[in-house]
Every structure is written in C-alpha cells, then in structure tokens.
Design an enzyme around this catalytic site. Structure first.
Site, PDB file in Angstrom:
ATOM      1  N   ASP A  80       0.833  -1.007  -0.081  1.00  0.00           N
ATOM      2  CA  ASP A  80      -0.148   0.087   0.080  1.00  0.00           C
ATOM      3  C   ASP A  80       1.019   1.266   0.008  1.00  0.00           C
ATOM      4  O   ASP A  80       1.837   1.436   0.968  1.00  0.00           O
ATOM      5  CB  ASP A  80      -0.733   0.093   0.967  1.00  0.00           C
ATOM      6  CG  ASP A  80      -2.168   0.436   0.920  1.00  0.00           C
ATOM      7  OD1 ASP A  80      -2.218   1.779   0.596  1.00  0.00           O
ATOM      8  OD2 ASP A  80      -3.430  -0.224   1.290  1.00  0.00           O
ATOM      9  N   ASP A  87      -3.264   4.614  -2.341  1.00  0.00           N
ATOM     10  CA  ASP A  87      -3.991   5.418  -1.326  1.00  0.00           C
ATOM     11  C   ASP A  87      -4.367   7.067  -1.743  1.00  0.00           C
ATOM     12  O   ASP A  87      -3.561   7.768  -2.119  1.00  0.00           O
ATOM     13  CB  ASP A  87      -3.365   5.518  -0.199  1.00  0.00           C
ATOM     14  CG  ASP A  87      -4.564   5.584   1.149  1.00  0.00           C
ATOM     15  OD1 ASP A  87      -5.145   4.905   1.214  1.00  0.00           O
ATOM     16  OD2 ASP A  87      -4.322   6.994   1.367  1.00  0.00           O
ATOM     17  N   GLU A 115      -6.861   4.196  -5.642  1.00  0.00           N
ATOM     18  CA  GLU A 115      -7.937   4.542  -5.043  1.00  0.00           C
ATOM     19  C   GLU A 115      -8.166   5.881  -5.630  1.00  0.00           C
ATOM     20  O   GLU A 115      -7.684   7.073  -5.197  1.00  0.00           O
ATOM     21  CB  GLU A 115      -7.802   4.620  -3.467  1.00  0.00           C
ATOM     22  CG  GLU A 115      -9.057   4.764  -2.842  1.00  0.00           C
ATOM     23  CD  GLU A 115      -8.824   5.029  -1.492  1.00  0.00           C
ATOM     24  OE1 GLU A 115      -9.791   4.654  -0.725  1.00  0.00           O
ATOM     25  OE2 GLU A 115      -8.023   5.904  -1.011  1.00  0.00           O
ATOM     26  N   HIS A 123     -11.207  -2.848   3.023  1.00  0.00           N
ATOM     27  CA  HIS A 123     -11.284  -2.274   4.395  1.00  0.00           C
ATOM     28  C   HIS A 123     -11.712  -1.218   4.959  1.00  0.00           C
ATOM     29  O   HIS A 123     -11.898  -0.703   6.009  1.00  0.00           O
ATOM     30  CB  HIS A 123      -9.615  -2.281   4.580  1.00  0.00           C
ATOM     31  CG  HIS A 123      -9.150  -1.081   3.905  1.00  0.00           C
ATOM     32  ND1 HIS A 123      -9.053  -1.062   2.707  1.00  0.00           N
ATOM     33  CD2 HIS A 123      -8.585   0.005   4.735  1.00  0.00           C
ATOM     34  CE1 HIS A 123      -8.340  -0.113   2.316  1.00  0.00           C
ATOM     35  NE2 HIS A 123      -8.188   0.724   3.505  1.00  0.00           N
ATOM     36  N   ASP A 124     -12.484  -0.452   3.902  1.00  0.00           N
ATOM     37  CA  ASP A 124     -12.924   0.662   4.170  1.00  0.00           C
ATOM     38  C   ASP A 124     -14.624   0.646   3.989  1.00  0.00           C
ATOM     39  O   ASP A 124     -15.278   1.686   4.097  1.00  0.00           O
ATOM     40  CB  ASP A 124     -12.736   2.103   3.196  1.00  0.00           C
ATOM     41  CG  ASP A 124     -11.112   2.366   3.277  1.00  0.00           C
ATOM     42  OD1 ASP A 124     -10.796   2.236   4.572  1.00  0.00           O
ATOM     43  OD2 ASP A 124     -10.476   2.866   2.225  1.00  0.00           O
TER      44      ASP A 124
HETATM   45  C1  GLC Z   1      -7.721   5.570   2.040  1.00  0.00           C
HETATM   46  C2  GLC Z   1      -7.669   4.415   2.762  1.00  0.00           C
HETATM   47  C3  GLC Z   1      -8.344   4.374   3.889  1.00  0.00           C
HETATM   48  C4  GLC Z   1      -7.688   5.659   4.775  1.00  0.00           C
HETATM   49  C5  GLC Z   1      -7.567   6.945   4.000  1.00  0.00           C
HETATM   50  C6  GLC Z   1      -6.544   7.761   4.517  1.00  0.00           C
HETATM   51  O1  GLC Z   1      -9.110   5.777   1.807  1.00  0.00           O
HETATM   52  O2  GLC Z   1      -8.249   3.183   2.347  1.00  0.00           O
HETATM   53  O3  GLC Z   1      -8.165   2.997   4.923  1.00  0.00           O
HETATM   54  O4  GLC Z   1      -8.248   5.669   6.043  1.00  0.00           O
HETATM   55  O5  GLC Z   1      -7.102   6.463   2.503  1.00  0.00           O
HETATM   56  O6  GLC Z   1      -5.229   7.217   4.311  1.00  0.00           O
END
Ligand code: GLC
Ligand code: CA
Length: 564
Positions: free
Chosen positions: A98, A199, A256, A328-329
C-alpha cells in the site's frame, strides 16, 4: 491493446492486523501471512495486496506512516518481510504494497522537523499557512471530521490535513519532497515488490489558493473534496510519478480514485495511463449519504444493476478497472448488496460470481471467500475506527438517538470488514490465542474456513471453482479480454451479461429476486460452466426449449453456441 502481465490476474487484499496472529498479542502478523500463502494459492490468487505494514502510530490503522522504510514492529521485521516476499515468489505470486503518498504521520521525522522549525526547509514538505482573522485559512471539513487546518503551536500558522490531524498532507508542489517519495518507491520496487495499491491519490493536487467554499453543514464548513475538484493539473504529478518509478519496473499499480473529473478515465487507465488500473467504486457510491452515514440510502437492485452495467460499458472503451465487492473501508458486500433473504450461501455465491466474472481485475477481500458478513455492534466503544466514531457523532448531532446512530454505524462501519478473519470454530475464530485487537464477529462458529474446507458445497469451495473457471486454459482469454455485453436488463430481478470474443460467448445470469424467474436463452447452450444449484445441466436446458427457470439467488454460467 498491448497485453500486460497483470491483465489476467486475480488479486486478494490482506488487512494484516486482522488476518492471522501467530504470537498471541492479538494482532495479525507477517508470520501469519506467510503461513497462509498455500491457502491463497489454492484459492487461485496471483497478486496479494497488503494494507500498510509500515511503522505507524496506527491512528488510522497504518494509513498514517511514520517511516516508509520500516516494518511496523507489531507485524514483524524486515527479515520477515523479505521472507514473505521470497515465499510469495516461490509460489509464482506477486506482492504489492500500500502506498500512502498524500499524507504521512505527524510522527514522521519530516513533520517533526517541520514543527521544530516552522519557517525551515521541512515546513515546505507540508502546507503551513497563516490563519485569516483569527480563523483557519479556509473552511474545509476533513474526511474524518473537524477542520482540515490544525494550529501549529507557538505560531500563527496552521497545517493542512484532509484526513485526521495526525495525518498531515504532503506538499507535492515541492520537487525535493517528490524526489524523496520516488526514491522510496524505487527502493521497494528494487527489493522485489511487484507494484502498489495507491491510497487517496486524487487528493495530492490542491487548489493552492485554498478558497473558502459555501458551507454545506451546520458547522459552517464545506467538504474538503470540493476544493480538490476545483484544483487543476494533477496529471502532471501523476505522469512524473509514473515515469520516475512504476514504468521503469513494469510495476502493477491500482489506485484509489474518487472524484475523478469527466473525461479523465482514459488518462488514468488507458494505454500509457498513469496507473495500470483503478478501483471501480461506482456501486459503493450508491450508498453515500448526503450528509454522512446517517442518511445513506440502501442499495436498490435495479440501480445497482444499472450502475455496474454503465461502468463496465464505459471502462472497456479505455482499459481495465479493478472490481471489488468490499475492502477495508467498506461494509461487507453480502450485507450491503444483497437483500436480507439472499444473505445466505447461495446469495453469497451469486454475488461473487457476478462480480468476479466482470471484465476487469477481480480483488477478493479477506473473508469474502467464506462469505463473511457485517458484525453486530452494541456500543460505540466496541469500534476502533476513527471514521466510525466521527460518523456516530455526526449522526447524534443530526438528532438520531443513540440506538439509531449505532444502527447506522452497524450498517456502514469500516470495522465490519476489519473484524478478525474467521479461520475455525475455535476460540477467537482461530485468529489469535490472545485477546483480539478488535472483536471477532459472533457468527464465526457458523462461518469459518475450517468448516468450509470440509464441505464441498461451501462458499469457499465455490470461490475456488469460480476463480478456477476464470483462469482456466479454456476460458481465460474470454474472461480477461472478452467484451462485456449486458442482457435481460428489462427483467425485474435478473442481472446478466455476456463475455464475448471472436470464439466464445459466455452468459452469466443471476436471479436476485425473492421468487423464481424465467429467462429465454438467445443462443443454444453448449455447456454449463458453473452453477450454484444442483441438477443444472445443458441437456435439461435444451429440453426446456431454452427457457431457464431460475430460483431465487440462483446463478449460472453458460457457454453458448457461437453464432453471430
Ligand atoms: C484511503 C484508505 C483508508 C484511509 C484513507 C486515508 O481511503 O483506504 O483506509 O483511512 O485513505 O489514508
Ligand atoms: Ca501478532
């Protein structure tokens, strides 16, 4: 289209903290992952994505990185990481890390240096700005609640953070900072990782004027992503990032990306795009509330179908997206995308089939392959997630009772996906011999790997078959490169599509309805490739004059005669 090594791969996301604990401290670890590589191999996994394992205070569960070059001691050592990498390669699997580039932890030495000298070199690694008339520089609400600006003690400055105040945003305008990030990325690539999940990357380009926005809540603040939408020029950053790092290593990258601008898709994932792929979150955005989780709508089948279809048709013009039902979100897909009557083994297999056979790179999230569901949460203290606590407060402030606010969180909380992986019906689901860092879902005696290993009809064994079909010598080509063509869109309850190339025509059809439904096939059937029911055969379908009666939650994958 030029063929890439990752086009036909199937990926799996591990949330290390909740995967498997081997030393009894209640926290999953690298040893745990190493010990389950054969399990993942058997599931047909090629690419493993690890949520952050870097040194971190874990305010946001590792998405707050204190040292990009160090492994969190909670998870293990660099030697163990290297062992994991070697073991992965031994099995012809690929490991991706990640990559959190929008922000770091407030404990990172860059930020500590910046605080110590707010006029110095390191302050420019971040956004330090003067306040306005005793107020912060602008009125943005951070993703995790409260202002995006935090006072720098002993000065009239504020620093900027889009997530928690412990996650200061990195100033991408600073070329020195960018170079340090590239060096770090190349360091990991040289170590042998095959790429990255990237991310929150859309946030790296700010509108440097940081203009005040029209408030969209009673707190007088406006959502910070609205500022991001008004910022131009992210492409230059992303192109440079790619050229200095991923491209040289033929790395696989999955980003993402929310809030992309219209017309940008080709530049993100097209030939020579910034990334190999990005996640398709279109279905997940359907349950986005206007003001928060408390006004999040339920996902309705027809809207979901329309959304998935529209996204597939758009994306195939340019490249590939990564398909997920959860991560995970997000809450568990079975609890979110299936009606209550379908939240069972048949429904779980149906949802999995429809998702995994879409055009794109499938990502399975840990526990999805055994049909893990949302947990039952009774008190706000049971949660760990920073986002959930914020959303709970938002719901209470909006006038919901404690009970109602808890229900909202039960439905939407990120912790639903973060409860420990359910390995067995032993204590703590076999995840740990100690006290798990987050509670185990009470349904673990029913839903766990061990039980499912022994049941040929289990969700796990079905997922193995499903992934196997997708990757089989016979069908790999059509499932990877075949066109997506929707069908039966006018029916009440059927989600169906073809995957077609010059040689194969595959039909995937699922009945999401509570009642049985009928479809009339458009082409004669050659073979039943997969089904979640007993006694489905090509012969039976031919005898029925190609009318298939589909039970509630039935899914079927058929090879059709190829007639043009
Ligand atoms: C992304 C991650 C999440 C995190 C956020 C800040 O959305 O998937 O889990 O809280 O970024 O890093
Ligand atoms: Ca441990």
């Amino acid at each position: 289209m030029e063929r890439k090594w990752w086009h036909d791969k199937v990926a799996y996301q591990i949330y290390p903290k909740s995967f498997l604990d081997t030393n009894g401290d209640g926290i999953g670890d690298l040893r745990g992952i190493i010990s389950k590589l054969d399990y993942l191999k058997k599931l047909g996994i090629d690419i493993i994505w690890l949520s952050p394992i870097y040194k971190s205070p874990f305010v946001d569960q590792g998405y707050d990185i204190a040292d990009y070059y160090a492994i969190a001691k909670e998870f293990g050592t660099m030697e163990e990481f290297e062992e994991l990498l070697a073991e992965t390669k031994k099995r012809d699997m690929y490991l991706i890390m990640d990559l959190v580039l929008n922000h770091c932890s407030d404990k990172h030495e860059w930020f500590q240096n910046a605080l110590n000298d707010p006029e110095g070199e390191y302050a420019d690694y971040f956004y330090f700005r003067k306040g306005k008339n005793g107020n912060p520089p602008s009125n943005y609400r951070s993703y995790f609640g409260g202002s995006c600006w935090e006072p720098v003690k002993g000065t009239d400055l504020y620093y900027f953070h889009m997530f928690s105040k412990e996650q200061p945003d990195l100033n991408w305008e600073n070329p020195k900072l960018r170079q340090k990030l590239y060096d770090m990325i190349n360091w990991w690539l040289e170590k042998g990782v095959s790429g990255f999940r990237i991310d929150a990357i859309i946030n790296i380009k700010k509108n440097l004027e940081f203009p005040d926005l029209k408030p969209d809540g009673k707190d007088g603040l406006a959502e910070c992503w609205k500022m991001i939408e008004s910022a131009d020029g992210i492409g230059e950053f992303l192109e440079e990032l790619k050229n200095h790092t991923f491209q040289k290593h033929d790395a696989f990258t999955v980003a993402e990306v929310f809030n992309m601008k219209d017309g940008e898709l080709a530049r993100f994932i097209g030939e020579d795009g910034y990334f190999s792929t990005i996640f398709d979150f279109s279905a997940h955005c359907l349950s986005e509330g206007k003001h928060g989780w408390y006004d999040a709508p339920d996902v309705d089948f027809k809207t979901w179908r329309k959304t998935v279809i529209a996204s597939q048709i758009e994306v195939q013009k340019y490249g590939f997206e990564a398909n997920i039902i959860e991560n995970h979100d997000e809450p568990r897909g079975v609890s979110r995308f299936l009606p209550k009557y379908a939240a069972n083994a048949a429904g779980t297999k149906m949802l999995g089939t429809v998702s995994i056979l879409l055009r794109g790179i499938p990502f399975i999230y840990q526990g999805q392959e055994i049909g893990m569901q949302n947990a039952v949460w009774n008190r706000i203290e049971e949660y760990d997630d920073i986002n959930t606590k914020d959303q709970y407060n938002i719901a209470r402030k909006a006038g919901l009772t404690e009970q109602e606010a808890l229900e909202v969180c039960s439905k939407m909380s990120r912790d639903n996906a973060r409860t420990p992986m359910q390995w067995s019906s032993q204590k703590n689901a076999g995840f740990t011999t100690g006290t798990p860092w987050l509670k185990v879902n009470l349904d673990y005696k029913k839903i766990n790997v061990e039980n499912q290993e022994n049941d040929p009809d289990s969700v796990l064994n079905y997922y193995r078959k499903l992934v196997g079909v997708r990757k089989s010598a016979e069908y790999k080509e059509v499932f990877t490169y075949g066109k997506f063509v929707p069908v039966y869109e006018k029916t009440e309850t059927i989600m169906a599509y073809y995957r077609i190339n010059e040689k194969d025509r595959i039909l995937v059809a699922a009945n999401f309805g509570k009642e049985a439904a009928e479809i009339k096939l458009e082409y004669p059937v050659k073979r039943v490739i997969l089904s979640n029911q007993e006694n489905v055969s090509a012969e039976k379908i031919r005898n029925s004059e190609l009318v298939i009666r589909m039970e509630s939650c039935e899914v079927i994958v058929l090879e059709c005669e190829y007639t043009v």
